[in-house]
Design a protein around this motif. Sequence first.
Motif, mmCIF file in Angstrom:
data_model
loop_
_atom_site.group_PDB
_atom_site.id
_atom_site.type_symbol
_atom_site.label_atom_id
_atom_site.label_comp_id
_atom_site.label_asym_id
_atom_site.label_seq_id
_atom_site.Cartn_x
_atom_site.Cartn_y
_atom_site.Cartn_z
ATOM 1 N N VAL A 181 43.470 -11.592 61.374
ATOM 2 C CA VAL A 181 42.681 -10.408 61.698
ATOM 3 C C VAL A 181 43.389 -9.168 61.165
ATOM 4 O O VAL A 181 44.590 -8.979 61.404
ATOM 5 N N GLN A 182 42.640 -8.351 60.438
ATOM 6 C CA GLN A 182 43.149 -7.057 59.973
ATOM 7 C C GLN A 182 42.282 -5.953 60.576
ATOM 8 O O GLN A 182 41.062 -6.027 60.569
ATOM 9 N N VAL A 183 42.920 -4.907 61.134
ATOM 10 C CA VAL A 183 42.219 -3.786 61.769
ATOM 11 C C VAL A 183 42.257 -2.589 60.822
ATOM 12 O O VAL A 183 43.321 -2.210 60.323
ATOM 13 N N ARG A 184 41.063 -2.016 60.559
ATOM 14 C CA ARG A 184 40.960 -0.850 59.680
ATOM 15 C C ARG A 184 40.316 0.306 60.420
ATOM 16 O O ARG A 184 39.557 0.092 61.379
ATOM 17 N N ASP A 185 40.597 1.538 59.970
ATOM 18 C CA ASP A 185 39.976 2.703 60.584
ATOM 19 C C ASP A 185 38.630 2.990 59.924
ATOM 20 O O ASP A 185 38.146 2.201 59.099
ATOM 21 N N ARG A 186 38.003 4.122 60.290
ATOM 22 C CA ARG A 186 36.683 4.474 59.770
ATOM 23 C C ARG A 186 36.666 4.548 58.250
ATOM 24 O O ARG A 186 35.662 4.216 57.610
ATOM 25 N N ASP A 187 37.789 4.974 57.623
ATOM 26 C CA ASP A 187 37.852 5.145 56.172
ATOM 27 C C ASP A 187 38.236 3.857 55.454
ATOM 28 O O ASP A 187 38.437 3.855 54.240
ATOM 29 N N GLY A 188 38.389 2.750 56.177
ATOM 30 C CA GLY A 188 38.731 1.487 55.559
ATOM 31 C C GLY A 188 40.211 1.286 55.321
ATOM 32 O O GLY A 188 40.616 0.328 54.662
ATOM 33 N N GLN A 189 41.061 2.187 55.880
ATOM 34 C CA GLN A 189 42.491 2.062 55.715
ATOM 35 C C GLN A 189 43.045 1.065 56.742
ATOM 36 O O GLN A 189 42.733 1.144 57.923
ATOM 37 N N ALA A 190 43.885 0.134 56.278
ATOM 38 C CA ALA A 190 44.450 -0.871 57.172
ATOM 39 C C ALA A 190 45.401 -0.217 58.163
ATOM 40 O O ALA A 190 46.267 0.584 57.791
ATOM 41 N N MET A 191 45.239 -0.547 59.450
ATOM 42 C CA MET A 191 46.095 -0.013 60.518
ATOM 43 C C MET A 191 47.086 -1.061 61.026
ATOM 44 O O MET A 191 48.243 -0.772 61.270
ATOM 45 N N ASP A 192 46.630 -2.278 61.188
ATOM 46 C CA ASP A 192 47.472 -3.345 61.736
ATOM 47 C C ASP A 192 46.835 -4.682 61.373
ATOM 48 O O ASP A 192 45.639 -4.751 61.079
ATOM 49 N N GLU A 193 47.631 -5.740 61.387
ATOM 50 C CA GLU A 193 47.093 -7.061 61.105
ATOM 51 C C GLU A 193 47.934 -8.114 61.807
ATOM 52 O O GLU A 193 49.082 -7.868 62.180
#
Length: 296
Positions: free
Chosen positions: A227-239
């Motif tokens: 699982v990869q978590v991204r913000d509204r702009d599609g930038q990866a935050m955590d995985e």
Amino acid sequence: MSELGNYLKETREEKQITLDDLQRTTKIQKRYLAAIEEGNFDTLPGIFYARAFVKTYAEAIGLDADEVLETYKNELPNPQTEAVDLPSRSERVKTSARTAPSRPGKGRGKSLASILVPILLIAAVVLVVVLIWNISGRDSGGEVQNEQEAGQTDTYDPPENAGDEEGEGAADEDEAADEESGSEDEQTDKEPQLSLKETSGNVSTYILTNVEAIETLKIEMGEGSYVQVRDRDGQAMDENGGDYKDDFEPDVSGLDALELNIGNGYGVERVEVNGLEVELLETDHQYVTITVEEQE
């Protein structure tokens, strides 16, 4: 360049599809798409995702993904431990429900308590009524006897505004009940709600209402899942893709939108946002978008 990568690249170029176009369609980063074309599978997030990314790539350019995987299976890296075919989420729920151990005596204890408590309450009320009736009966009997002996008869005239006071009291009680009911309705309306807006291919879009922001995200990881978590702009935050058996709880507090890139969706047991469950698709690779919106 590998034969598989060369075949995919030639097909893409024949259909005049750029890597940027393919990135928007598959949601796979451009550098991973280029690595697939060059046969550099070591640069992917994990060897497990080689097959998933190639399958998504092939489908996006109109090829039969299963045929491509079968034809070039020797070029794809094999994980040390093969992923186990897991049953669907609905079948796992049914199986766990059938095999859950029962607790003997617990149901009987609750049933007995539910019967005894009302009986005891009724008995207590009856006892109080009997005592009050006996006391009031003795007092009234003494008063009648005294009045007969004295030869006097008292009368009682209610005040002129007694009826008005009773009417006003009843009206106040009704008004208070209406206010309490309205307050309960407002509280019910303000409970957080998560609703599915649309599903397109392997992308699910959810709307979160009655909240100011996303506060919590909890994912119960299964073996082989990513699982990869991204913000509204599609930038990866955590995985999370290393320790598969641990729950994944990234810090998402204050976000008004997020996107989940999920690999091996069959292996993810449960996803919760603000305590509300997100229903995943029965697919190997999928994306979930969650946006906070005001309820109309």
